[in-house]
Design a protein around this motif. Structure first.
Motif, short mmCIF file in Angstrom:
data_model
loop_
_atom_site.label_atom_id
_atom_site.label_comp_id
_atom_site.label_asym_id
_atom_site.label_seq_id
_atom_site.Cartn_x
_atom_site.Cartn_y
_atom_site.Cartn_z
N PRO A 225 -98.32 -59.29 16.00
CA PRO A 225 -97.90 -58.69 17.35
C PRO A 225 -98.24 -56.96 17.40
O PRO A 225 -98.38 -56.60 18.76
N TYR A 226 -97.66 -56.47 16.38
CA TYR A 226 -97.61 -55.10 16.31
C TYR A 226 -98.67 -54.25 16.80
O TYR A 226 -98.66 -53.57 17.92
N LEU B 2 -84.98 -64.97 14.13
CA LEU B 2 -85.10 -64.14 12.90
C LEU B 2 -84.13 -62.72 13.36
O LEU B 2 -84.80 -62.01 14.35
N THR B 3 -83.78 -62.36 12.64
CA THR B 3 -82.80 -60.95 12.53
C THR B 3 -84.12 -60.00 12.26
O THR B 3 -84.97 -60.36 11.31
N ALA B 4 -84.09 -59.06 13.05
CA ALA B 4 -85.10 -58.05 12.93
C ALA B 4 -84.93 -56.40 13.05
O ALA B 4 -84.04 -56.26 14.05
N MET B 5 -85.66 -55.58 12.55
CA MET B 5 -85.38 -54.31 12.62
C MET B 5 -86.60 -54.03 13.85
O MET B 5 -87.81 -54.09 13.71
N GLY B 6 -86.06 -53.77 15.10
CA GLY B 6 -86.81 -53.64 16.39
C GLY B 6 -87.06 -52.28 16.95
O GLY B 6 -86.27 -51.29 16.55
N ARG B 7 -87.99 -51.99 17.62
CA ARG B 7 -88.44 -50.78 18.18
C ARG B 7 -89.48 -51.06 19.37
O ARG B 7 -89.94 -52.41 19.25
N ASP B 8 -89.69 -50.21 20.30
CA ASP B 8 -90.33 -50.42 21.58
C ASP B 8 -91.76 -49.86 21.43
O ASP B 8 -92.34 -48.73 21.38
N VAL B 9 -92.53 -50.79 20.62
CA VAL B 9 -93.85 -50.54 20.01
C VAL B 9 -94.76 -50.37 21.17
O VAL B 9 -95.79 -49.26 21.22
N THR C 221 -80.48 -63.12 -2.70
CA THR C 221 -80.19 -63.98 -1.55
C THR C 221 -80.25 -63.44 -0.16
O THR C 221 -79.84 -64.11 0.88
N ALA C 222 -81.20 -62.59 -0.03
CA ALA C 222 -81.78 -62.06 1.12
C ALA C 222 -82.95 -61.48 0.95
O ALA C 222 -83.17 -60.66 -0.15
N ILE C 223 -84.24 -61.53 1.84
CA ILE C 223 -85.22 -61.14 1.73
C ILE C 223 -85.68 -60.45 3.09
O ILE C 223 -85.61 -61.03 4.13
N ILE C 224 -86.22 -59.28 2.89
CA ILE C 224 -86.75 -58.37 4.06
C ILE C 224 -88.20 -58.34 4.10
O ILE C 224 -88.67 -57.96 2.97
N TYR C 225 -89.00 -58.92 5.21
CA TYR C 225 -90.25 -58.84 5.39
C TYR C 225 -90.86 -57.70 6.13
O TYR C 225 -90.24 -57.50 7.06
N ASP C 226 -91.98 -57.06 5.61
CA ASP C 226 -92.46 -56.03 6.30
C ASP C 226 -93.19 -56.29 7.61
O ASP C 226 -93.60 -55.49 8.41
N ASN C 227 -93.43 -57.70 7.97
CA ASN C 227 -93.84 -58.09 9.30
C ASN C 227 -93.42 -59.40 9.84
O ASN C 227 -92.79 -60.12 8.89
N ASP C 228 -93.52 -59.55 10.97
CA ASP C 228 -92.82 -60.96 11.56
C ASP C 228 -93.74 -62.03 10.93
O ASP C 228 -93.06 -63.20 10.61
N VAL C 229 -95.07 -61.88 11.05
CA VAL C 229 -95.50 -63.37 10.26
C VAL C 229 -95.28 -63.61 9.10
O VAL C 229 -95.28 -65.02 8.72
N MET C 230 -95.11 -62.81 8.00
CA MET C 230 -94.76 -63.09 6.78
C MET C 230 -93.11 -63.64 6.66
O MET C 230 -92.90 -64.53 5.79
N ALA C 231 -92.44 -63.11 7.68
CA ALA C 231 -91.07 -63.33 7.65
C ALA C 231 -90.79 -64.99 8.13
O ALA C 231 -90.41 -65.71 7.61
#
Length: 347
Positions: free
Chosen positions: A83-84, A294-301, A248-258
Motif C-alpha cells: 500500500p505505501y 497488527l501493531t504498526a508505526m503509522g504516518r499519513d502517507v 520474542t518480538a519482530i519488527i517488519y519494514d513493511n506490512d506485507v512482510m508482517a
C-alpha cells in the motif's frame, strides 16, 4: 549528402552519429551533458543530413508540459500488493490535479534503465519536474540530477544522502527509538527486524538506529534483509524462529512482510502475541484487517504525497526548497504485540 525524406528527426541524427537520442538532444539544444567532441560530431552529422529544428517542438519545450515524472524500480509483484507507494501516488496525484498537472510514471527494470529515463527527461524536457524515491547509498541518480539544475527535482529521502537536491524526509531514527522502547517496556529483551534492501538509504538509517537503541537498552538485536516481498518476509521469519533462543518480538519494514510473519507463526503453532509479538513499520488497511490486528508505526502517507506535490509545484515555479520533514510517526498499538513471555522477562 542529405537523406531524401520530408523531415530529418533526432533519431536519424542519432543513428547516423552512433550516439543516443538523448545525447543528440543535448547537443542540438546546447545543453550540458555531452562532451565537446560528441557535440561537434552531432552538429556536423545534423548539418550533413539537413536537420532543421522543429519550430512547434521548440515552442512546446519552452512552455510547461504540466507533467511531473516518477520512475519506479519496484518489482511489479510487490507494487501490486504494497500500500505505501499506492498511498503516496494517490496523495501526489490528487494534489497535482488541483493545478491541472498530471503524473507520468515509468517502470524501470534496473538501475541503467532508470538512469536512461531520467537522462531522456532532462534532455527532452518531457516533464517539468521529477520526484525521486527509494534513494540508494551513493545513488547515481542523485549525481546525475545534481549536474542538471535545470530539472527541478524533489527527493523523498534523508537529507544526508541527497547531496544538494531538495528533500522531504521521515523521522526514521525517532520512530525506531519509539518502537524499540515500546517493546522494551513490554519486557522484551531479544528482538529482531526484517528489513528491506540494504542498498536503500532508509534501510541504512534504520539499521544504525536499531543497533544503537538496542545497545543502549541492553537488548539483543538481530536483523535480516529482504526485498520487501511476502515470500522473503516468510523466509526471514522462518530463519529467525529457527534459532534456539529466537526473538520474542519482530519488527517488519513493511506490512506485507508482517502479514507473512503472522502466517509463519500460525503455521508453526506459535501464538501471537503470547509467544511472539509482531509489528509492522508502515500502517495500512491490511494491518487492521489481519487477525490479530497488527501493531504498526503509522504516518499519513497520502498527506506526504500531497506535501511532495506542493513542493514540486514550488520548484517548478522557481522557488527554492531545502530539506523538509514529514509529519511524525505514530505508534499504533494493537493486538499483535503484548508482554514478553515470562521466561524472557526474568532475564
Amino acid at each position: 549528402m542529405p537523406i531524401q525524406k520530408s523531415k530529418v528527426t533526432i533519431f536519424d541524427v542519432a543513428k547516423a552519429s552512433g550516439v543516443s537520442s538523448s545525447a543528440v538532444s543535448y547537443a542540438l539544444n546546447g545543453k550540458s551533458g555531452v562532451s565537446d567532441v560528441t557535440r561537434d560530431k552531432v552538429l556536423k552529422v545534423a548539418h550533413e543530413l539537413g536537420w532543421k529544428p522543429n519550430g512547434a517542438a521548440q515552442a512546446l519545450a519552452r512552455s510547461k508540459t504540466q507533467r511531473v515524472g516518477l520512475v519506479l524500480g519496484y518489482d511489479p509483484k510487490l507494487l501490486s500488493v504494497e500500500p505505501y507507494m499506492m498511498e503516496l501516488i494517490s496523495g501526489l496525484g490528487a494534489e497535482l490535479e488541483k493545478y491541472d498537472y498530471s503524473l507520468l510514471i515509468r517502470m524501470a527494470v534496473d538501475e541503467a534503465a532508470k538512469l536512461s529515463i531520467i537522462d531522456d527527461w532532462i534532455a527532452t524536457g518531457n516533464v517539468d519536474a521529477m520526484l525521486l524515491v527509494n534513494v540508494e547509498l551513493g545513488d547515481p541518480c542523485v549525481a546525475l540530477l545534481e549536474e542538471h539544475e535545470e530539472m527541478p527535482v524533489l527527493a523523498i529521502a534523508d537529507a544526508s544522502v541527497v547531496g544538494n537536491l531538495p528533500s522531504l524526509s521521515s523521522a526514521d531514527a525517532d520512530a525506531v527509538r519509539q518502537a524499540v522502547r515500546y517493546l522494551y517496556d513490554l519486557g522484551h529483551r531479544q528482538i529482531a527486524r526484517v528489513g528491506g534492501p540494504e542498498s536503500l538509504a532508509h534501510s541504512y538509517i534504520r539499521d544504525s538506529a536499531f543497533a544503537d537503541v538496542a545497545s543502549e537498552l541492553g537488548m539483543r538485536y538481530r536483523c535480516l534483509h529482504t526485498d520487501y516481498t511476502p515470500e522473503t518476509g516468510s523466509e526471514a521469519t522462518k530463519r529467525l524462529l529457527a534459532f534456539p533462543e529466537h526473538p520474542t518480538a519482530i519488527i517488519y519494514d513493511n506490512d506485507v512482510m508482517a502479514l507473512a510473519g503472522l502466517g509463519v507463526a500460525a503455521s508453526q503453532g506459535i501464538k501471537v502475541p503470547e509467544e511472539i509479538s509482531i509489528m509492522s513499520w508502515d500502517d495500512s488497511f491490511m494491518c487492521t484487517a489481519a487477525y490479530p490486528n497488527l501493531t504498526a508505526m503509522g504516518r499519513d502517507v497520502v498527506d506526504t504525497g500531497k506535501q511532495a506535490a506542493g513542493l514540486l509545484l514550488k520548484l517548478i515555479g522557481g522557488e527554492r526548497v531545502g530539506h523538509l520533514m514529514e509529519g511524525p510517526y505514530e505508534l499504533r498499538a494493537r493486538a499483535s504485540t503484548g508482554p514478553a513471555p515470562a521466561a524472557e522477562k526474568m532475564r
